[in-house]
Write a protein that holds these residues in place. Structure first.
Motif, PDB file in Angstrom:
ATOM      1  N   PRO A 160     -48.671  -6.722  -7.347  1.00 27.91           N
ATOM      2  CA  PRO A 160     -47.905  -5.510  -7.063  1.00 27.91           C
ATOM      3  C   PRO A 160     -46.483  -5.630  -7.587  1.00 27.91           C
ATOM      4  CG  PRO A 160     -48.202  -6.842  -5.075  1.00 27.91           C
ATOM      5  CD  PRO A 160     -49.062  -7.450  -6.137  1.00 27.91           C
ATOM      6  N   GLU A 161     -45.901  -4.456  -7.922  1.00 31.73           N
ATOM      7  CA  GLU A 161     -44.557  -4.472  -8.497  1.00 31.73           C
ATOM      8  C   GLU A 161     -43.506  -4.872  -7.478  1.00 31.73           C
ATOM      9  OE1 GLU A 161     -43.507  -0.332  -9.561  1.00 31.73           O
ATOM     10  OE2 GLU A 161     -45.363   0.169  -8.525  1.00 31.73           O
ATOM     11  N   MET A 162     -43.752  -4.582  -6.201  1.00 35.62           N
ATOM     12  CA  MET A 162     -42.835  -4.968  -5.139  1.00 35.62           C
ATOM     13  C   MET A 162     -43.648  -5.507  -3.976  1.00 35.62           C
ATOM     14  SD  MET A 162     -40.047  -1.886  -5.132  1.00 35.62           S
ATOM     15  CE  MET A 162     -39.045  -2.761  -3.924  1.00 35.62           C
ATOM     16  N   LEU A 163     -43.051  -6.468  -3.258  1.00 35.47           N
ATOM     17  CA  LEU A 163     -43.734  -7.110  -2.140  1.00 35.47           C
ATOM     18  C   LEU A 163     -42.881  -6.997  -0.891  1.00 35.47           C
ATOM     19  CD1 LEU A 163     -44.862 -10.364  -3.980  1.00 35.47           C
ATOM     20  CD2 LEU A 163     -46.351  -8.497  -3.274  1.00 35.47           C
ATOM     21  N   GLY A 164     -43.539  -6.850   0.253  1.00 39.53           N
ATOM     22  CA  GLY A 164     -42.803  -6.824   1.502  1.00 39.53           C
ATOM     23  C   GLY A 164     -43.640  -6.296   2.642  1.00 39.53           C
ATOM     24  N   GLN A 165     -43.777  -7.086   3.705  1.00 36.63           N
ATOM     25  CA  GLN A 165     -44.526  -6.672   4.885  1.00 36.63           C
ATOM     26  C   GLN A 165     -43.595  -6.256   6.022  1.00 36.63           C
ATOM     27  OE1 GLN A 165     -46.822 -10.222   5.554  1.00 36.63           O
ATOM     28  NE2 GLN A 165     -48.439  -9.616   4.133  1.00 36.63           N
ATOM     29  N   ALA A 166     -42.301  -6.570   5.901  1.00 39.80           N
ATOM     30  CA  ALA A 166     -41.337  -6.248   6.951  1.00 39.80           C
ATOM     31  C   ALA A 166     -41.234  -4.735   7.117  1.00 39.80           C
ATOM     32  CB  ALA A 166     -39.967  -6.837   6.612  1.00 39.80           C
ATOM     33  N   PRO A 167     -41.018  -4.258   8.340  1.00 37.62           N
ATOM     34  CA  PRO A 167     -40.915  -2.806   8.568  1.00 37.62           C
ATOM     35  C   PRO A 167     -39.872  -2.133   7.688  1.00 37.62           C
ATOM     36  CG  PRO A 167     -41.097  -3.977  10.662  1.00 37.62           C
ATOM     37  CD  PRO A 167     -40.968  -5.029   9.594  1.00 37.62           C
ATOM     38  N   ALA A 168     -38.738  -2.805   7.461  1.00 36.14           N
ATOM     39  CA  ALA A 168     -37.685  -2.199   6.633  1.00 36.14           C
ATOM     40  C   ALA A 168     -38.171  -1.967   5.209  1.00 36.14           C
ATOM     41  CB  ALA A 168     -36.439  -3.083   6.627  1.00 36.14           C
ATOM     42  N   MET A 169     -38.973  -2.901   4.682  1.00 31.60           N
ATOM     43  CA  MET A 169     -39.499  -2.721   3.324  1.00 31.60           C
ATOM     44  C   MET A 169     -40.612  -1.679   3.304  1.00 31.60           C
ATOM     45  SD  MET A 169     -37.808  -4.221   1.090  1.00 31.60           S
ATOM     46  CE  MET A 169     -38.909  -3.925  -0.277  1.00 31.60           C
ATOM     47  N   ASP A 208     -40.593   0.936   5.056  1.00 30.50           N
ATOM     48  CA  ASP A 208     -39.863   2.213   5.010  1.00 30.50           C
ATOM     49  C   ASP A 208     -39.465   2.554   3.572  1.00 30.50           C
ATOM     50  OD1 ASP A 208     -40.058   2.514   7.731  1.00 30.50           O
ATOM     51  OD2 ASP A 208     -38.056   1.723   8.173  1.00 30.50           O
ATOM     52  N   VAL A 209     -39.052   1.533   2.809  1.00 33.57           N
ATOM     53  CA  VAL A 209     -38.689   1.757   1.409  1.00 33.57           C
ATOM     54  C   VAL A 209     -39.915   2.209   0.615  1.00 33.57           C
ATOM     55  CG1 VAL A 209     -37.877   0.653  -0.718  1.00 33.57           C
ATOM     56  CG2 VAL A 209     -36.764   0.130   1.458  1.00 33.57           C
ATOM     57  N   PHE A 210     -41.046   1.528   0.827  1.00 34.72           N
ATOM     58  CA  PHE A 210     -42.268   1.904   0.110  1.00 34.72           C
ATOM     59  C   PHE A 210     -42.673   3.343   0.462  1.00 34.72           C
ATOM     60  CE2 PHE A 210     -43.710  -2.822   0.256  1.00 34.72           C
ATOM     61  CZ  PHE A 210     -42.739  -3.130  -0.674  1.00 34.72           C
ATOM     62  N   ARG A 211     -42.520   3.683   1.750  1.00 39.01           N
ATOM     63  CA  ARG A 211     -42.887   5.028   2.203  1.00 39.01           C
ATOM     64  C   ARG A 211     -41.999   6.075   1.516  1.00 39.01           C
ATOM     65  NH1 ARG A 211     -42.235   3.929   7.155  1.00 39.01           N
ATOM     66  NH2 ARG A 211     -44.300   3.013   7.421  1.00 39.01           N
ATOM     67  N   ALA A 212     -40.721   5.751   1.392  1.00 37.86           N
ATOM     68  CA  ALA A 212     -39.795   6.687   0.748  1.00 37.86           C
ATOM     69  C   ALA A 212     -40.132   6.861  -0.728  1.00 37.86           C
ATOM     70  CB  ALA A 212     -38.365   6.187   0.907  1.00 37.86           C
ATOM     71  N   ILE A 213     -40.488   5.762  -1.399  1.00 40.99           N
ATOM     72  CA  ILE A 213     -40.875   5.852  -2.813  1.00 40.99           C
ATOM     73  C   ILE A 213     -42.095   6.752  -2.966  1.00 40.99           C
ATOM     74  CG2 ILE A 213     -41.762   4.539  -4.784  1.00 40.99           C
ATOM     75  CD1 ILE A 213     -40.027   2.182  -3.842  1.00 40.99           C
ATOM     76  N   ALA A 244     -35.518   1.206  -8.351  1.00 39.41           N
ATOM     77  CA  ALA A 244     -35.283   2.270  -9.327  1.00 39.41           C
ATOM     78  C   ALA A 244     -36.445   2.377 -10.311  1.00 39.41           C
ATOM     79  CB  ALA A 244     -33.976   2.006 -10.069  1.00 39.41           C
ATOM     80  N   ARG A 245     -36.928   1.257 -10.777  1.00 38.08           N
ATOM     81  CA  ARG A 245     -38.054   1.273 -11.713  1.00 38.08           C
ATOM     82  C   ARG A 245     -39.320   1.827 -11.041  1.00 38.08           C
ATOM     83  NH1 ARG A 245     -37.385  -1.243 -16.544  1.00 38.08           N
ATOM     84  NH2 ARG A 245     -35.471  -2.465 -16.808  1.00 38.08           N
ATOM     85  N   ALA A 246     -39.491   1.453  -9.763  1.00 35.90           N
ATOM     86  CA  ALA A 246     -40.657   1.966  -9.038  1.00 35.90           C
ATOM     87  C   ALA A 246     -40.562   3.482  -8.864  1.00 35.90           C
ATOM     88  CB  ALA A 246     -40.767   1.278  -7.680  1.00 35.90           C
ATOM     89  N   LEU A 247     -39.366   3.969  -8.556  1.00 35.67           N
ATOM     90  CA  LEU A 247     -39.175   5.420  -8.435  1.00 35.67           C
ATOM     91  C   LEU A 247     -39.508   6.122  -9.744  1.00 35.67           C
ATOM     92  CD1 LEU A 247     -35.834   5.463  -6.402  1.00 35.67           C
ATOM     93  CD2 LEU A 247     -38.016   6.436  -5.638  1.00 35.67           C
ATOM     94  N   HIS A 248     -39.106   5.524 -10.853  1.00 36.37           N
ATOM     95  CA  HIS A 248     -39.413   6.117 -12.162  1.00 36.37           C
ATOM     96  C   HIS A 248     -40.910   6.047 -12.450  1.00 36.37           C
ATOM     97  CE1 HIS A 248     -39.186   7.047 -16.432  1.00 36.37           C
ATOM     98  NE2 HIS A 248     -39.866   5.943 -16.676  1.00 36.37           N
ATOM     99  N   ARG A 249     -41.497   4.892 -12.192  1.00 39.19           N
ATOM    100  CA  ARG A 249     -42.910   4.680 -12.538  1.00 39.19           C
ATOM    101  C   ARG A 249     -43.822   5.614 -11.757  1.00 39.19           C
ATOM    102  NH1 ARG A 249     -42.889  -0.304 -11.468  1.00 39.19           N
ATOM    103  NH2 ARG A 249     -42.155  -0.965 -13.523  1.00 39.19           N
TER     104      ARG A 249
END
Length: 464
Positions: free
Chosen positions: A134-143, A145-150, A174-179
């Motif tokens: 995956p392009e980004m990794l993170g299981q923490a709730p804060a991350m 939230d970022v994935f949900r926003a993307i 930023a790259r994920a938002l573009h992709r």
């Protein structure tokens, strides 16, 4: 458990290892040449190997190459009396577990062999691959939230402001938002406002016409034009010069810009994503950032958490970065022991995810063997992690720093010099506290008066 093999054409070296390994009750076999050991490999497998580098017939490096080709899980310790740079480099390039220069301390050699044996026992049966990483990794709730926003922004072209500390992964977001946007087939162009001199930044952003300034020998296409139809990522927007902020605001407001020295307006069909580690509200109050530009950029704000705020993600990220570094170097990925992973998770990571990636690359290159223990981590990380987690007090942190410094300088018999210095400091401070009264000082230190007097004499301290 399978035996440890020792390969050396020097009979006395084989004898030393035979006695030491027998004393430690470690099964072993010795060979006077690599050729004999290779022949034995057809029917038996060792737990670990200690092999001389220069012998008649097959050299230790040839043996290392052959064993790593067919049995990469067997750790090989290369030893040599020729302690030169080329030998060390060749050994590690060939996949050696460790490099043991002669003459060596027998106890240290046995300790190294035991580490190699543990390494061999814990070798993973299957190799990990990086398919569909995956392009980004993170299981923490804060991350999450970022994935949900993307995900929610995937059908939007709204301007986004990404905030977070340096190294937290703002460009990845930023790259994920573009992709994941309707503009994904068009260019993603990034520019760091803090990394480009003020006098060049305007030309970088908007381009220039020939003759616009001294040295402008031809027309230059700026980042806005390069990103046409796609996304322009403005990193460290808080460092953009004030006068240039005005030009950027005009582009965002009107949708047109001019090249430096140009008179023809150029339409900009670009989605802007900005990022900063600074508090832009404070910059606005300090009149360092335009308030109207701030509101124009701050349509959607995404805050990236610092790595210390999502420490549960450290094992996942570390495993990913170790695999990535190994694949970049074309070698097998290293693994962290539970103790090393625990130590890593306690670190403060002021440099955030970027620092973790750098540490994992250091481990891949520098740590011996495939299984990395806490003693194999960068020494400064061990010290700081312990201090941050409250495991040691300030004085022990200082002592640890001094030991690390001496070890890095290659000093030997460190305790012979550091213990007298330690005792001298203790005695001096105790005598200062008691006003020079030795009986009281000795009681405070838990010594008899005669012991204190003898230590003062042995240390050559002035009479107090």
């Amino acid at each position: 458990m399978k035996p440890v093999w020792v390969i050396d054409d020097d009979r006395s070296i084989r004898w030393v290892f035979e006695k030491a390994l027998a004393r430690e009750q470690i099964a072993h076999a010795t060979f006077p040449s690599a050729t004999e050991a290779l022949s034995k490999l057809q029917t038996e497998r060792p737990q670990a190997v200690v092999c001389d580098i220069r012998m008649p017939g097959e050299s230790g490096l040839v043996f290392l190459d052959l064993i790593k080709r067919d049995w990469p899980e067997i750790p090989v310790i290369i030893m040599t009396a020729h302690s030169d740079l080329d030998s060390a480099v060749s050994a590690f390039q060939g996949g050696a577990f460790e490099y043991l220069p002669k003459p060596f301390d027998v106890d240290q050699a046995i300790a190294l062999i035991r580490r190699a044996m543990v390494e061999s026992e814990q070798q993973a049966p299957s190799k990990e691959t990086q398919h569909d990483v995956p392009e980004m990794l993170g299981q923490a709730p804060a991350m999450q939230d970022v994935f949900r926003a993307i995900g929610r922004l995937s059908h939007s072209a709204a301007t986004v402001m990404i905030t977070g500390e340096s190294g937290s992964g703002k460009e990845l977001v930023a790259r994920a938002l573009h992709r994941h946007s309707p503009r994904s087939s068009k260019p993603f162009i990034a520019i760091n406002s803090a990394a480009i001199p003020k006098e060049l930044l305007e030309s970088e952003l908007f381009g220039h016409e020939r003759g616009a300034f001294t040295g402008a020998d031809g027309k230059r296409i700026g980042r806005f034009e390069q990103a046409e139809g796609g996304t322009l990522f403005l990193d460290e927007i808080g460092d953009m010069p004030f006068d240039l902020q005005t030009r950027l605001l005009r582009v965002l407001s009107d949708g047109f810009f001019y090249r430096v020295g140009g008179h023809q307006p150029i339409k900009a069909n670009v989605r802007v994503i900005a990022a900063t580690h600074q508090d832009l509200e404070d910059r606005v109050k300090e009149h360092q950032f335009r308030e109207d530009l701030f509101h124009r950029l701050n349509v959607i704000r995404l805050r990236l958490p610092a790595l210390r705020e999502r420490s549960q993600d450290i094992p996942l990220l570390a495993k990913h970065f170790l695999l990535k570094s190994a694949q970049d170097l074309g070698i097998e990925a290293k693994r962290l022991s539970d103790s090393a992973m625990s130590q890593l998770a306690q670190f403060h990571f002021p440099g955030n995810v970027r620092q973790l990636e750098n540490i994992c690359h250091w481990i891949t290159v520098m740590a011996p063997g495939q299984l990395v223990d806490d003693g194999d981590l960068p020494p400064e990380l061990s010290q700081i992690a312990a201090t941050r987690s409250g495991q040691i007090g300030d004085w022990r942190a200082s002592l640890a720093a001094e030991l690390i410094s001496r070890l890095n300088r290659g000093e030997n018999r460190i305790l012979d010099s550091i213990m007298p210095e330690f005792e001298r400091t203790v005695i001096e401070q105790a005598l200062v506290h008691t006003g020079g009264k030795r009986i009281e000082a000795s009681e405070l230190l838990g010594w008899g008066r005669n012991t204190l007097t003898r230590k003062i004499q042995d240390l050559g301290m002035e009479e107090t």
